[in-house]
Design an enzyme around this catalytic site. Structure first.
Site, PDB file in Angstrom:
ATOM      1  N   HIS A 156       0.823  -1.214   0.000  1.00 23.18           N
ATOM      2  CA  HIS A 156       0.000   0.000   0.000  1.00 23.18           C
ATOM      3  C   HIS A 156       0.857   1.264   0.000  1.00 23.18           C
ATOM      4  CE1 HIS A 156      -4.014   1.772   1.679  1.00 23.18           C
ATOM      5  NE2 HIS A 156      -3.370   2.681   0.954  1.00 23.18           N
ATOM      6  N   ASP A 206       0.756   2.419   3.763  1.00 28.39           N
ATOM      7  CA  ASP A 206      -0.127   3.500   3.293  1.00 28.39           C
ATOM      8  C   ASP A 206       0.686   4.792   3.170  1.00 28.39           C
ATOM      9  OD1 ASP A 206      -2.251   4.963   2.388  1.00 28.39           O
ATOM     10  OD2 ASP A 206      -3.358   4.964   4.264  1.00 28.39           O
TER      11      ASP A 206
HETATM   12  C1  NCD Z   1      -4.429   8.804   1.064  1.00 28.59           C
HETATM   13  C2  NCD Z   1      -3.693   9.744   0.121  1.00 28.59           C
HETATM   14  O1  NCD Z   1      -3.213  10.794   0.527  1.00 28.59           O
HETATM   15  O2  NCD Z   1      -3.590   9.396  -1.065  1.00 28.59           O
HETATM   16  N1  NCD Z   1      -4.556   9.427   2.343  1.00 28.59           N
HETATM   17  C3  NCD Z   1      -4.782   8.797   3.515  1.00 28.59           C
HETATM   18  O3  NCD Z   1      -5.107   9.483   4.478  1.00 28.59           O
HETATM   19  N2  NCD Z   1      -4.659   7.493   3.654  1.00 28.59           N
HETATM   20  C4  NCD Z   1      -5.760   8.516   0.480  1.00 28.59           C
HETATM   21  C5  NCD Z   1      -6.317   7.241   0.958  1.00 28.59           C
HETATM   22  O4  NCD Z   1      -5.913   6.182   0.442  1.00 28.59           O
HETATM   23  O5  NCD Z   1      -7.170   7.242   1.829  1.00 28.59           O
HETATM   24 ZN    ZN Z   2      -3.960   4.637   0.993  1.00 31.28          ZN
END
Ligand code: NCD
Ligand code: ZN
Length: 415
Positions: free
Chosen positions: A52, A282
Protein backbone atom coordinates in the site's frame (compact mmCIF):
# COMPACT_ATOMS: atom_id res chain seq x y z
CA UNK A 1 27.55 -14.49 -6.81
CA UNK A 2 27.38 -15.68 -3.19
CA UNK A 3 25.92 -13.94 -0.16
CA UNK A 4 27.30 -15.17 3.11
CA UNK A 5 26.18 -14.58 6.68
CA UNK A 6 23.60 -15.39 9.33
CA UNK A 7 20.34 -15.53 7.38
CA UNK A 8 16.69 -16.16 8.18
CA UNK A 9 16.04 -19.42 6.35
CA UNK A 10 12.99 -21.68 6.91
CA UNK A 11 12.03 -20.01 10.15
CA UNK A 12 15.35 -19.55 11.90
CA UNK A 13 18.71 -17.78 11.70
CA UNK A 14 21.45 -19.95 10.23
CA UNK A 15 25.02 -19.38 9.12
CA UNK A 16 24.93 -20.08 5.42
CA UNK A 17 25.93 -19.20 1.89
CA UNK A 18 23.24 -18.11 -0.55
CA UNK A 19 24.11 -18.71 -4.19
CA UNK A 20 22.45 -16.33 -6.64
CA UNK A 21 21.96 -16.90 -10.36
CA UNK A 22 20.09 -14.58 -12.71
CA UNK A 23 18.68 -12.66 -9.78
CA UNK A 24 17.19 -15.75 -8.13
CA UNK A 25 18.34 -17.84 -5.20
CA UNK A 26 19.88 -20.95 -6.78
CA UNK A 27 21.19 -22.75 -3.69
CA UNK A 28 21.58 -22.39 0.07
CA UNK A 29 24.39 -24.37 1.69
CA UNK A 30 26.65 -24.27 4.77
CA UNK A 31 29.53 -23.41 2.44
CA UNK A 32 29.72 -22.53 -1.22
CA UNK A 33 32.74 -21.68 -3.33
CA UNK A 34 32.73 -18.79 -5.77
CA UNK A 35 34.67 -15.75 -6.94
CA UNK A 36 32.25 -13.06 -5.96
CA UNK A 37 31.35 -13.24 -2.26
CA UNK A 38 29.49 -10.66 -0.21
CA UNK A 39 29.83 -11.22 3.53
CA UNK A 40 27.62 -9.51 6.07
CA UNK A 41 28.09 -9.12 9.80
CA UNK A 42 24.64 -8.66 11.38
CA UNK A 43 21.77 -10.73 10.02
CA UNK A 44 20.29 -11.23 6.57
CA UNK A 45 16.51 -11.12 6.21
CA UNK A 46 14.19 -11.28 3.22
CA UNK A 47 13.45 -7.79 1.86
CA UNK A 48 9.94 -6.44 2.47
CA UNK A 49 6.89 -6.05 0.23
CA UNK A 50 4.64 -3.04 0.79
CA UNK A 51 1.09 -3.62 -0.44
CA UNK A 52 0.00 0.00 0.00
CA UNK A 53 1.87 3.06 -1.27
CA UNK A 54 0.91 6.27 -3.04
CA UNK A 55 3.81 7.25 -5.32
CA UNK A 56 1.64 9.98 -6.90
CA UNK A 57 2.30 9.41 -10.59
CA UNK A 58 0.77 10.75 -12.72
CA UNK A 59 -0.24 14.25 -11.84
CA UNK A 60 0.80 14.72 -8.23
CA UNK A 61 4.55 14.53 -8.60
CA UNK A 62 5.16 17.60 -6.47
CA UNK A 63 4.46 15.21 -3.57
CA UNK A 64 6.33 12.12 -4.85
CA UNK A 65 7.18 10.25 -8.03
CA UNK A 66 8.39 6.76 -8.82
CA UNK A 67 12.04 7.76 -8.66
CA UNK A 68 11.78 9.27 -5.17
CA UNK A 69 9.17 6.81 -3.92
CA UNK A 70 11.10 3.71 -4.96
CA UNK A 71 14.35 5.24 -3.69
CA UNK A 72 12.70 5.61 -0.29
CA UNK A 73 11.36 2.05 -0.54
CA UNK A 74 14.79 0.61 -1.41
CA UNK A 75 16.52 2.50 1.42
CA UNK A 76 13.86 1.21 3.80
CA UNK A 77 14.41 -2.40 2.72
CA UNK A 78 11.31 -2.76 0.53
CA UNK A 79 11.90 -4.36 -2.89
CA UNK A 80 8.33 -4.47 -4.14
CA UNK A 81 5.68 -1.81 -3.65
CA UNK A 82 2.05 -1.77 -4.76
CA UNK A 83 0.94 1.64 -5.92
CA UNK A 84 -2.55 3.04 -5.39
CA UNK A 85 -4.74 4.51 -8.14
CA UNK A 86 -5.83 7.88 -6.65
CA UNK A 87 -3.65 9.91 -8.98
CA UNK A 88 -4.43 12.66 -11.50
CA UNK A 89 -6.00 11.29 -13.59
CA UNK A 90 -6.86 8.23 -11.50
CA UNK A 91 -5.78 4.78 -12.66
CA UNK A 92 -9.22 3.50 -13.60
CA UNK A 93 -9.09 2.39 -17.24
CA UNK A 94 -6.98 -0.19 -19.10
CA UNK A 95 -5.47 2.61 -21.23
CA UNK A 96 -4.40 4.55 -18.16
CA UNK A 97 -2.92 1.42 -16.61
CA UNK A 98 -0.80 0.89 -19.72
CA UNK A 99 0.25 4.54 -19.83
CA UNK A 100 1.21 4.37 -16.19
CA UNK A 101 3.41 1.30 -16.64
CA UNK A 102 5.16 2.99 -19.58
CA UNK A 103 5.64 6.24 -17.65
CA UNK A 104 7.05 4.81 -14.42
CA UNK A 105 8.88 1.65 -15.44
CA UNK A 106 12.29 3.15 -16.05
CA UNK A 107 12.13 5.20 -12.84
CA UNK A 108 11.58 2.31 -10.45
CA UNK A 109 14.47 1.17 -8.25
CA UNK A 110 12.36 -1.75 -7.02
CA UNK A 111 9.59 -3.91 -8.45
CA UNK A 112 6.10 -2.54 -8.37
CA UNK A 113 2.50 -3.65 -8.71
CA UNK A 114 -0.31 -1.33 -9.75
CA UNK A 115 -3.81 -1.15 -8.38
CA UNK A 116 -6.69 -0.14 -10.62
CA UNK A 117 -9.40 1.91 -8.92
CA UNK A 118 -12.82 0.25 -9.09
CA UNK A 119 -16.09 2.05 -9.49
CA UNK A 120 -19.51 0.86 -10.57
CA UNK A 121 -18.55 1.85 -14.13
CA UNK A 122 -15.32 -0.14 -14.35
CA UNK A 123 -14.34 -2.27 -17.33
CA UNK A 124 -13.46 -5.23 -15.10
CA UNK A 125 -12.10 -7.50 -17.84
CA UNK A 126 -9.89 -4.79 -19.32
CA UNK A 127 -8.55 -3.84 -15.91
CA UNK A 128 -7.96 -7.47 -14.99
CA UNK A 129 -5.62 -7.74 -17.98
CA UNK A 130 -3.64 -4.61 -17.17
CA UNK A 131 -3.63 -4.10 -13.38
CA UNK A 132 -1.97 -6.23 -10.72
CA UNK A 133 -4.83 -5.83 -8.26
CA UNK A 134 -7.94 -3.77 -7.56
CA UNK A 135 -8.62 -1.01 -5.02
CA UNK A 136 -12.03 0.04 -3.86
CA UNK A 137 -12.78 3.18 -1.83
CA UNK A 138 -16.11 2.80 -0.06
CA UNK A 139 -15.91 6.43 1.09
CA UNK A 140 -14.18 9.47 -0.32
CA UNK A 141 -10.66 10.07 0.89
CA UNK A 142 -7.90 12.00 -0.91
CA UNK A 143 -8.59 11.81 -4.64
CA UNK A 144 -11.92 11.43 -6.30
CA UNK A 145 -12.28 7.68 -6.34
CA UNK A 146 -15.10 6.62 -4.05
CA UNK A 147 -17.58 4.05 -5.23
CA UNK A 148 -20.70 6.11 -5.95
CA UNK A 149 -23.41 3.49 -5.87
CA UNK A 150 -22.45 0.40 -3.92
CA UNK A 151 -25.53 -1.55 -4.98
CA UNK A 152 -24.51 -1.08 -8.61
CA UNK A 153 -21.05 -2.27 -7.76
CA UNK A 154 -22.54 -5.40 -6.21
CA UNK A 155 -24.00 -6.06 -9.64
CA UNK A 156 -20.44 -6.57 -10.88
CA UNK A 157 -19.76 -9.37 -8.42
CA UNK A 158 -19.80 -12.14 -11.00
CA UNK A 159 -17.39 -10.30 -13.26
CA UNK A 160 -15.17 -9.57 -10.29
CA UNK A 161 -15.26 -13.21 -9.32
CA UNK A 162 -14.27 -14.26 -12.85
CA UNK A 163 -11.39 -11.77 -12.77
CA UNK A 164 -10.11 -13.42 -9.58
CA UNK A 165 -8.18 -10.34 -8.47
CA UNK A 166 -6.93 -9.35 -5.05
CA UNK A 167 -9.21 -6.48 -3.98
CA UNK A 168 -7.97 -4.05 -1.34
CA UNK A 169 -10.85 -2.15 0.23
CA UNK A 170 -10.72 1.15 2.08
CA UNK A 171 -13.41 0.24 4.60
CA UNK A 172 -15.15 3.38 5.77
CA UNK A 173 -18.92 3.51 5.36
CA UNK A 174 -19.79 6.98 4.00
CA UNK A 175 -23.07 6.82 5.95
CA UNK A 176 -21.08 7.14 9.18
CA UNK A 177 -18.82 9.99 8.10
CA UNK A 178 -19.87 13.37 9.46
CA UNK A 179 -19.08 16.68 7.81
CA UNK A 180 -18.15 19.78 9.74
CA UNK A 181 -15.09 21.84 10.39
CA UNK A 182 -12.21 20.00 12.03
CA UNK A 183 -9.62 21.92 13.99
CA UNK A 184 -7.77 19.14 15.75
CA UNK A 185 -7.03 15.44 15.40
CA UNK A 186 -9.88 14.67 17.83
CA UNK A 187 -12.34 16.40 15.49
CA UNK A 188 -11.05 14.47 12.52
CA UNK A 189 -11.44 11.25 14.52
CA UNK A 190 -14.97 12.23 15.57
CA UNK A 191 -15.89 12.85 11.92
CA UNK A 192 -14.72 9.37 10.89
CA UNK A 193 -15.61 7.20 13.94
CA UNK A 194 -14.89 3.49 14.37
CA UNK A 195 -18.51 2.77 13.45
CA UNK A 196 -17.55 3.87 9.91
CA UNK A 197 -14.91 1.13 9.83
CA UNK A 198 -17.39 -1.44 11.19
CA UNK A 199 -19.93 -0.33 8.59
CA UNK A 200 -17.31 -0.53 5.85
CA UNK A 201 -16.39 -4.10 6.78
CA UNK A 202 -20.10 -5.00 6.79
CA UNK A 203 -20.41 -3.55 3.27
CA UNK A 204 -17.37 -5.54 2.19
CA UNK A 205 -19.00 -8.71 3.52
CA UNK A 206 -21.51 -8.44 0.71
CA UNK A 207 -18.56 -9.21 -1.59
CA UNK A 208 -17.70 -12.40 0.29
CA UNK A 209 -16.24 -15.06 -1.96
CA UNK A 210 -13.92 -12.59 -3.68
CA UNK A 211 -10.28 -12.10 -2.58
CA UNK A 212 -11.12 -9.29 -0.20
CA UNK A 213 -8.37 -7.51 1.71
CA UNK A 214 -9.18 -4.92 4.39
CA UNK A 215 -6.73 -2.04 4.02
CA UNK A 216 -5.41 -0.23 7.11
CA UNK A 217 -7.57 -1.72 9.87
CA UNK A 218 -7.51 0.89 12.61
CA UNK A 219 -9.96 0.21 15.44
CA UNK A 220 -10.73 -2.30 18.15
CA UNK A 221 -14.34 -2.58 16.96
CA UNK A 222 -13.12 -2.99 13.39
CA UNK A 223 -11.02 -5.96 14.50
CA UNK A 224 -14.08 -7.55 16.08
CA UNK A 225 -16.00 -7.16 12.82
CA UNK A 226 -13.10 -8.57 10.86
CA UNK A 227 -13.07 -11.81 12.87
CA UNK A 228 -14.74 -14.63 10.99
CA UNK A 229 -14.99 -12.79 7.66
CA UNK A 230 -12.10 -14.74 6.14
CA UNK A 231 -10.75 -11.47 4.71
CA UNK A 232 -7.04 -10.73 4.80
CA UNK A 233 -6.04 -7.47 6.45
CA UNK A 234 -3.26 -4.98 6.93
CA UNK A 235 -2.27 -2.53 9.64
CA UNK A 236 -0.16 0.59 9.11
CA UNK A 237 2.85 1.65 11.15
CA UNK A 238 1.13 4.94 12.00
CA UNK A 239 -1.85 3.16 13.56
CA UNK A 240 0.58 0.93 15.48
CA UNK A 241 2.99 3.63 16.64
CA UNK A 242 0.80 6.75 16.98
CA UNK A 243 -2.61 7.65 18.34
CA UNK A 244 -4.95 10.63 18.42
CA UNK A 245 -3.10 12.13 21.40
CA UNK A 246 0.10 12.77 19.47
CA UNK A 247 1.04 16.42 18.99
CA UNK A 248 1.57 16.42 15.24
CA UNK A 249 -1.61 18.30 14.31
CA UNK A 250 -2.48 18.17 10.61
CA UNK A 251 0.70 16.23 9.88
CA UNK A 252 -0.99 13.27 11.58
CA UNK A 253 -4.31 13.77 9.82
CA UNK A 254 -4.95 10.52 7.95
CA UNK A 255 -7.79 8.29 6.77
CA UNK A 256 -8.81 6.22 8.59
CA UNK A 257 -7.89 8.53 11.47
CA UNK A 258 -5.47 7.89 14.31
CA UNK A 259 -7.63 6.57 17.13
CA UNK A 260 -7.52 6.01 20.86
CA UNK A 261 -4.86 4.26 22.91
CA UNK A 262 -7.17 1.24 23.40
CA UNK A 263 -7.46 0.88 19.62
CA UNK A 264 -3.68 1.11 19.27
CA UNK A 265 -3.24 -1.60 21.94
CA UNK A 266 -5.83 -3.82 20.26
CA UNK A 267 -3.99 -3.48 16.94
CA UNK A 268 -0.70 -4.56 18.56
CA UNK A 269 -2.40 -7.58 20.10
CA UNK A 270 -4.02 -8.59 16.80
CA UNK A 271 -0.75 -8.03 14.96
CA UNK A 272 1.19 -10.10 17.48
CA UNK A 273 -1.21 -13.05 17.57
CA UNK A 274 -1.66 -13.35 13.80
CA UNK A 275 -5.15 -11.92 13.30
CA UNK A 276 -3.61 -9.27 11.01
CA UNK A 277 -1.80 -10.64 7.96
CA UNK A 278 0.48 -7.83 6.90
CA UNK A 279 1.95 -4.46 7.74
CA UNK A 280 1.63 -1.99 4.86
CA UNK A 281 2.69 1.63 5.07
CA UNK A 282 -0.13 3.50 3.29
CA UNK A 283 2.76 5.80 2.35
CA UNK A 284 0.75 8.94 1.44
CA UNK A 285 3.14 11.87 1.12
CA UNK A 286 1.87 15.45 1.06
CA UNK A 287 4.04 18.56 0.99
CA UNK A 288 4.79 20.57 4.14
CA UNK A 289 2.97 23.56 2.60
CA UNK A 290 -0.17 21.48 2.09
CA UNK A 291 -0.02 20.17 5.64
CA UNK A 292 0.50 23.67 7.03
CA UNK A 293 -2.46 25.15 5.16
CA UNK A 294 -4.72 24.87 8.24
CA UNK A 295 -6.09 21.70 9.81
CA UNK A 296 -9.36 21.54 7.96
CA UNK A 297 -7.96 22.08 4.49
CA UNK A 298 -4.81 19.99 4.98
CA UNK A 299 -4.94 16.72 3.02
CA UNK A 300 -5.03 13.41 4.89
CA UNK A 301 -2.09 11.04 4.70
CA UNK A 302 1.49 10.65 5.85
CA UNK A 303 4.68 9.12 4.43
CA UNK A 304 6.01 5.80 5.72
CA UNK A 305 7.46 3.42 3.13
CA UNK A 306 11.04 3.98 4.33
CA UNK A 307 10.34 3.66 8.06
CA UNK A 308 8.12 0.55 8.33
CA UNK A 309 10.99 -1.91 8.53
CA UNK A 310 13.20 0.27 10.79
CA UNK A 311 10.37 0.87 13.29
CA UNK A 312 9.43 -2.81 13.48
CA UNK A 313 13.03 -4.01 13.67
CA UNK A 314 13.53 -1.68 16.60
CA UNK A 315 10.77 -3.67 18.36
CA UNK A 316 12.55 -6.88 17.40
CA UNK A 317 15.79 -5.44 18.80
CA UNK A 318 14.08 -4.64 22.09
CA UNK A 319 12.57 -8.11 22.27
CA UNK A 320 8.95 -6.98 22.10
CA UNK A 321 8.26 -8.37 18.60
CA UNK A 322 9.29 -11.88 17.59
CA UNK A 323 11.42 -11.92 14.43
CA UNK A 324 9.04 -14.54 12.96
CA UNK A 325 6.11 -12.11 13.17
CA UNK A 326 8.17 -9.42 11.47
CA UNK A 327 9.17 -11.70 8.58
CA UNK A 328 5.66 -13.10 8.25
CA UNK A 329 3.85 -9.75 8.10
CA UNK A 330 6.38 -7.72 6.10
CA UNK A 331 7.84 -10.36 3.76
CA UNK A 332 6.15 -13.76 3.55
CA UNK A 333 2.42 -13.06 3.76
CA UNK A 334 2.27 -10.12 1.34
CA UNK A 335 4.24 -12.17 -1.21
CA UNK A 336 1.99 -15.20 -0.74
CA UNK A 337 -1.18 -13.15 -0.99
CA UNK A 338 -0.04 -11.70 -4.34
CA UNK A 339 1.62 -14.93 -5.59
CA UNK A 340 5.09 -13.41 -5.80
CA UNK A 341 8.27 -15.48 -5.62
CA UNK A 342 9.58 -13.08 -3.02
CA UNK A 343 9.64 -12.64 0.74
CA UNK A 344 11.62 -15.77 1.57
CA UNK A 345 15.25 -16.78 1.47
CA UNK A 346 14.54 -19.98 -0.37
CA UNK A 347 15.69 -21.65 -3.58
CA UNK A 348 13.72 -20.37 -6.59
CA UNK A 349 12.80 -17.09 -4.96
CA UNK A 350 14.02 -13.63 -6.04
CA UNK A 351 17.30 -12.81 -4.31
CA UNK A 352 15.81 -9.81 -2.48
CA UNK A 353 17.32 -9.38 0.97
CA UNK A 354 18.39 -6.85 3.56
CA UNK A 355 21.36 -6.95 5.88
CA UNK A 356 20.73 -5.38 9.28
CA UNK A 357 22.66 -4.90 12.47
CA UNK A 358 20.22 -5.16 15.37
CA UNK A 359 22.83 -3.63 17.64
CA UNK A 360 22.82 -0.35 15.74
CA UNK A 361 19.56 1.58 15.98
CA UNK A 362 19.53 5.21 14.99
CA UNK A 363 17.16 8.16 15.24
CA UNK A 364 14.71 8.57 12.40
CA UNK A 365 15.36 11.97 10.80
CA UNK A 366 13.45 13.36 7.83
CA UNK A 367 16.76 14.76 6.56
CA UNK A 368 18.05 11.21 6.10
CA UNK A 369 14.94 9.95 4.31
CA UNK A 370 14.20 10.02 0.58
CA UNK A 371 10.54 10.88 0.07
CA UNK A 372 10.07 14.15 -1.79
CA UNK A 373 7.76 15.36 0.97
CA UNK A 374 10.67 15.99 3.33
CA UNK A 375 9.03 15.12 6.66
CA UNK A 376 8.11 12.08 8.73
CA UNK A 377 5.59 11.61 11.54
CA UNK A 378 8.20 9.37 13.23
CA UNK A 379 10.85 12.08 13.60
CA UNK A 380 13.19 11.31 16.51
CA UNK A 381 11.96 7.75 17.08
CA UNK A 382 14.48 4.96 17.09
CA UNK A 383 14.79 2.64 14.08
CA UNK A 384 17.02 -0.13 12.76
CA UNK A 385 17.70 0.67 9.10
CA UNK A 386 19.00 -1.85 6.59
CA UNK A 387 22.74 -1.52 6.06
CA UNK A 388 22.18 -2.63 2.54
CA UNK A 389 19.33 -3.77 0.33
CA UNK A 390 19.94 -6.54 -2.17
CA UNK A 391 17.60 -6.66 -5.14
CA UNK A 392 17.83 -9.65 -7.48
CA UNK A 393 21.26 -10.34 -6.12
CA UNK A 394 22.59 -6.80 -6.64
CA UNK A 395 23.29 -4.32 -3.89
CA UNK A 396 21.04 -1.37 -4.65
CA UNK A 397 21.55 0.52 -1.39
CA UNK A 398 24.86 1.27 0.24
CA UNK A 399 25.55 3.78 3.04
CA UNK A 400 21.96 4.95 3.02
CA UNK A 401 21.75 5.83 -0.68
CA UNK A 402 20.68 4.00 -3.81
CA UNK A 403 23.38 2.96 -6.23
CA UNK A 404 23.17 1.92 -9.87
CA UNK A 405 20.33 2.49 -12.28
CA UNK A 406 16.65 1.83 -11.65
CA UNK A 407 15.96 -1.77 -12.65
CA UNK A 408 12.58 -2.43 -11.05
CA UNK A 409 9.95 -4.21 -13.10
CA UNK A 410 6.20 -4.17 -13.25
CA UNK A 411 5.07 -7.40 -11.64
CA UNK A 412 2.20 -7.41 -14.13
CA UNK A 413 -1.40 -8.50 -14.16
CA UNK A 414 -1.21 -12.23 -13.48
CA UNK A 415 -1.62 -12.05 -9.73
C1 NCD B 1 -4.43 8.80 1.06
C2 NCD B 1 -3.69 9.74 0.12
O1 NCD B 1 -3.21 10.79 0.53
O2 NCD B 1 -3.59 9.40 -1.07
N1 NCD B 1 -4.56 9.43 2.34
C3 NCD B 1 -4.78 8.80 3.52
O3 NCD B 1 -5.11 9.48 4.48
N2 NCD B 1 -4.66 7.49 3.65
C4 NCD B 1 -5.76 8.52 0.48
C5 NCD B 1 -6.32 7.24 0.96
O4 NCD B 1 -5.91 6.18 0.44
O5 NCD B 1 -7.17 7.24 1.83
ZN1 ZN C 1 -3.96 4.64 0.99
Amino acid sequence: MIIEGRAYVRGSLQDCCIGVENGRIAEIKRTLKGDEKLRFGGIILPAGIDLHVHFREPGLTRKEDFLSGTTAAACGGITCAFDMPNTLPPATTPERMEEKVAAVERKAFVDFGLYAGLTEESDIDGLAETATAFKMYLAASEGDLAVGDFSKLLGLKEELSAAGKFISIHCEDPGHIRDGEAKRLEDHLASRPDSAEVGGIEMAERLKGLRIHVAHISSERGLTSLAGTGFTSEVTPHHLFLNVNCDLGAFAKVNPPLRHKHDQNALWRAFADGRIDVVASDHAPHTVDEKEAGFDSAPAGMPGVETTIPLLLERVRRGSLPLERFVSTVCERPAEMLSLKKGRIEVGYDADMIAVDLKRPRRIRADDLHSKCGWTPFEGMSGVFPQTTIFRGEQIVRDGTVIGKPSGRYVGAKH
